[in-house]
Design an enzyme around this catalytic site. Structure first.
Site, PDB file in Angstrom:
ATOM      1  N   HIS A  20       0.832  -1.439  -0.057  1.00  0.00           N
ATOM      2  CA  HIS A  20       0.056   0.035  -0.020  1.00  0.00           C
ATOM      3  C   HIS A  20       0.908   1.302   0.166  1.00  0.00           C
ATOM      4  O   HIS A  20       0.432   2.285  -0.349  1.00  0.00           O
ATOM      5  CB  HIS A  20      -0.935  -0.091   1.426  1.00  0.00           C
ATOM      6  CG  HIS A  20      -2.024  -1.108   1.191  1.00  0.00           C
ATOM      7  ND1 HIS A  20      -1.769  -2.450   1.629  1.00  0.00           N
ATOM      8  CD2 HIS A  20      -3.362  -0.945   0.701  1.00  0.00           C
ATOM      9  CE1 HIS A  20      -2.851  -3.069   1.468  1.00  0.00           C
ATOM     10  NE2 HIS A  20      -3.811  -2.289   1.191  1.00  0.00           N
ATOM     11  N   ASP A  49      -4.709  -6.231  -7.934  1.00  0.00           N
ATOM     12  CA  ASP A  49      -4.802  -5.527  -6.605  1.00  0.00           C
ATOM     13  C   ASP A  49      -5.169  -4.114  -6.740  1.00  0.00           C
ATOM     14  O   ASP A  49      -5.124  -3.510  -7.876  1.00  0.00           O
ATOM     15  CB  ASP A  49      -3.493  -5.709  -5.740  1.00  0.00           C
ATOM     16  CG  ASP A  49      -3.814  -5.677  -4.230  1.00  0.00           C
ATOM     17  OD1 ASP A  49      -4.972  -5.266  -3.720  1.00  0.00           O
ATOM     18  OD2 ASP A  49      -2.762  -6.128  -3.421  1.00  0.00           O
TER      19      ASP A  49
END
Length: 498
Positions: A188, A260
């Site tokens: 992230h 993702d």
């Protein structure tokens, strides 16, 4: 440069067929309903879209009516990562607890029950399970999301999870290919390198993905992971060698590859979301997930980027056509699965498979007895983006005044004073300290150590991975911080009659 509807309509429709954008708030905006009506593949639903079961069931019904059975995807792992129960905590333990029990029938039961819940709410794609082998104890993003550190264990539970979830009529998505478990950074935040040879990767990280594929998994999600011997300088998300070469070519996976979240800084930081989408599609990704915090402008920018890439020859139209065909096959499978609900009922008897699993996962050392009017210290852990701010701990079974919540920002120098105050307050009463992944947080370890020096009878409850534990004293390990994990611990402490 316009990103609106002025581009070639046929090309826009082709781009829409590979997109599952998010949207803000608990109601479907008009732009999204219009896009679904035009042929948008579907949507991804996140916590901010969910208020309560009645609301989300109405939301998904509206989405279905607009799009002719679109994909309605959600990132619902159970355990610490929950969207449908982000306001209360999940009724299902996560993978670490299931791995601790190591009963594949139970894992299949739990995932079947989770899938049944999702299907009842209108979801048909679950971006789960995580089948990463968590070999790095200090992994900041996988941890309890993994079934464990043993490749064989993770492989058999990966297959069981896929079987259970898809028996409920919900498409499973094995992630994060080729394996996020050995990392010590969070994708992230940054591009992560898995420094492993192909031989090590094949022995350690890849078997759970092949097990999931043999179990019939409909989708696979690559991670934003750079594996130099496989992907060179690229993350797997953007690597044709990983997706088209290994996953498609060598393994023959014929399902849908779902990206993702493309807003994650591992790819967006270098390329931006639209360019990352183009590169992911070119590498072999079939369905593009943009991430939670993207909006209509982001969706239009990505669609425009795909159209331009095809128009200029950077991205073959045949690649998008191939991806759209795989997505159409998935939608056809889901339509059939929707008519076959009820198959694959739980193999074991009894209600609430999540609670049964959480109870079986608990590990106790020392003498743990029911407590009367305990004082509880809960050491907060720093949140990561995957988990978010989901409630956890023993709060549901205690009066608010009985709990002292210690912020994750507490300095280690502040521990002695805090412990002195807690011990004074707990004079004549039992005391409990609750931590989460203490092995990753020096202040949590200092708090436990200091408290046990003053109160050796204090009970330590670890609601993460029990990698570190104090040398003595009563200790409860739950292997997760879901609501149901906490309930299992609360029962042992006599805080609930459940």
């Amino acid at each position: 440069m316009s990103t609106g509807l002025s581009a070639d309509p046929a090309l826009c429709k082709l781009a829409d067929a590979v997109l599952i954008p998010p949207f803000p708030g608990p109601q479907a905006p008009r732009w999204l309903l219009a896009a679904l009506d035009r042929g948008l593949a579907g949507v991804t639903v996140f916590g901010p879209n969910i208020a309560d079961p009645e609301q989300v069931a109405g939301l998904t019904a509206e989405l279905r009516s607009a799009g002719g059975a679109p994909l309605i995807a959600i990132d619902e792992e159970g355990g610490d990562v929950t969207r449908i129960a982000h306001l209360t905590g999940s009724p299902y333990p996560g993978n670490a607890a299931l791995g601790a029990v190591d009963d594949v029938s139970l894992t299949a039961d739990v995932y079947w029950a989770l899938g049944t819940d999702l299907a009842a709410l209108g979801f048909n794609v679950d971006l789960a399970p995580s089948v990463d082998v968590n070999t790095a104890a200090d992994n900041p993003v996988i941890g309890t999301r993994s079934f464990g550190a043993d490749t064989g264990l993770v492989s058999r539970h990966a297959a069981a999870a896929v079987t259970g979830l898809q028996a409920a009529g919900v498409a499973a998505c094995a992630k994060h290919f080729p394996g996020h478990g050995s990392t010590r950074l969070d994708t992230h935040d940054t591009l992560v390198t898995v420094d492993a040879s192909l031989d090590l990767l094949a022995r350690r990280d890849l078997p759970p993905f092949t097990a999931a594929i043999k179990a019939g998994v409909r989708c696979v999600m690559p991670g934003h992971l750079r594996v130099p011997e496989l992907t060179g300088d690229l993350p797997a998300t953007l690597s044709a060698a990983a997706l088209t070469g290994l996953l498609r070519g060598e393994w023959g996976f014929s399902g849908v590859i779902i990206s993702d979240a493309l807003e994650m800084r591992a790819v967006s930081g270098r390329y931006g979301v639209p360019e990352a989408a183009v590169r992911a599609a070119a590498a072999g990704t079939d369905l593009l997930c943009l991430g939670r915090d993207q909006n209509e402008d982001s969706y239009l920018a990505v669609r425009h980027a795909l159209c331009v890439a095809v128009s200029t020859g950077r991205l073959p139209a045949a690649r998008l056509q191939e991806a759209a065909a795989r997505v159409a096959d998935l939608r056809a499978w889901l339509a059939h699965a929707d008519t076959a609900t009820g198959r694959g009922a739980p193999a074991s008897e009894g209600a609430q498979p999540g609670l049964r699993a959480a109870r079986r996962a608990v590990r106790v050392s020392g003498a743990v007895r029911p407590l009367t009017h305990p004082v509880v210290i809960e050491m907060s852990a720093r949140e990561n983006i995957a988990v978010g701010g989901v409630p956890w701990g023993l709060g549901p079974w205690l009066p608010a005044a009985a709990i002292e919540r210690v912020p994750a920002s507490l300095a280690e120098s502040g521990v002695p004073a805090l412990v002195d105050a807690a011990v004074a307050r707990a004079a004549g009463r039992p005391i409990v300290v609750v931590v989460r992944d203490a092995h990753r947080h020096p202040v949590a370890r200092a708090l436990v150590t200091c408290l046990l020096e003053a109160r050796p009878d204090a009970v330590v409850v670890e609601m993460g991975l029990p990698v570190w534990r104090p040398p003595a004293g009563p200790h409860i390990a739950t292997y997760g911080a879901a609501h149901t994990n906490a309930q299992a611990a609360a029962e042992l402490l006599g805080l609930t009659a459940g």
